[in-house]
Scaffold this motif. Structure first.
Motif, PDB file in Angstrom:
ATOM      1  N   UNK A 196      62.661  85.651   0.060  1.00  0.00           N
ATOM      2  CA  UNK A 196      62.736  86.244  -1.273  1.00  0.00           C
ATOM      3  C   UNK A 196      63.030  87.727  -1.132  1.00  0.00           C
ATOM      4  N   UNK A 197      63.950  88.231  -1.950  1.00  0.00           N
ATOM      5  CA  UNK A 197      64.232  89.668  -2.007  1.00  0.00           C
ATOM      6  C   UNK A 197      63.750  90.200  -3.352  1.00  0.00           C
ATOM      7  N   UNK A 198      62.941  91.246  -3.305  1.00  0.00           N
ATOM      8  CA  UNK A 198      62.425  91.884  -4.508  1.00  0.00           C
ATOM      9  C   UNK A 198      62.922  93.321  -4.537  1.00  0.00           C
ATOM     10  N   UNK A 199      63.731  93.641  -5.540  1.00  0.00           N
ATOM     11  CA  UNK A 199      64.216  95.005  -5.733  1.00  0.00           C
ATOM     12  C   UNK A 199      63.052  95.827  -6.293  1.00  0.00           C
ATOM     13  N   UNK A 200      62.498  96.700  -5.479  1.00  0.00           N
ATOM     14  CA  UNK A 200      61.301  97.459  -5.865  1.00  0.00           C
ATOM     15  C   UNK A 200      61.554  98.388  -7.052  1.00  0.00           C
TER      16      UNK A 200
END
Length: 147
Positions: A95-99
């Motif tokens: 999973x990639x979460x754009x902070x």
């Protein structure tokens, strides 16, 4: 109070279309309604505040990359993360979460530096790492944690 839904939304890596996936199907292999590509295996999932809890409910380990588009190490690590996601697609979800876009998630998990990689199992965080790694070192770290 936390909002509970019976589904989560994820973006198809192939066609960029949004798909609603019932929470009951998180452990199956749902396909994109538009292009029929697999939604949960082989490519990182876009993590958002709306879908994160449902993704963590998976039976397989979840590896999360908190990143930002302005972060050079994050941009350099992105291909490594994607390659390992494809190689480990049957044993873990990535999973990639754009902070920047998901500031509430970044605050909840106390993200102080980017990239930050977290590993979850059974909905609980079991390890974390700050900074980018080369592919071999990233794979070795994951093998130590999840096998």
């Amino acid at each position: 109070m936390t909002k509970t839904t019976s589904h989560f939304t994820t973006r198809c890596y192939s066609c960029n279309g949004l798909n609603r996936v019932p929470n009951t199907r998180i452990n199956e292999e749902p396909q994109c309604g538009k292009c029929k590509s697999s939604l949960l295996d082989g490519y990182p999932i876009e993590g958002t505040e709306d879908n994160f809890d449902a993704i963590l409910a998976s039976d397989v380990p979840i590896i999360v990359d908190f990143w930002a588009s302005w972060c050079n190490p994050c941009v350099g690590f992105a291909p490594v993360f994607s390659d390992v996601a494809a190689e480990r697609s049957k044993s873990a979800r990535f999973v990639k979460v754009d902070a920047d876009l998901q500031q509430n998630l970044a605050a909840k998990y106390q993200i102080r530096s980017l990239p930050t990689i977290m590993v979850f199992k059974d909905g609980k965080m079991i390890d974390t790492m700050n900074g980018a790694l080369p592919k071999t070192a990233f794979n070795q770290w994951l093998t130590k944690i999840i096998g």
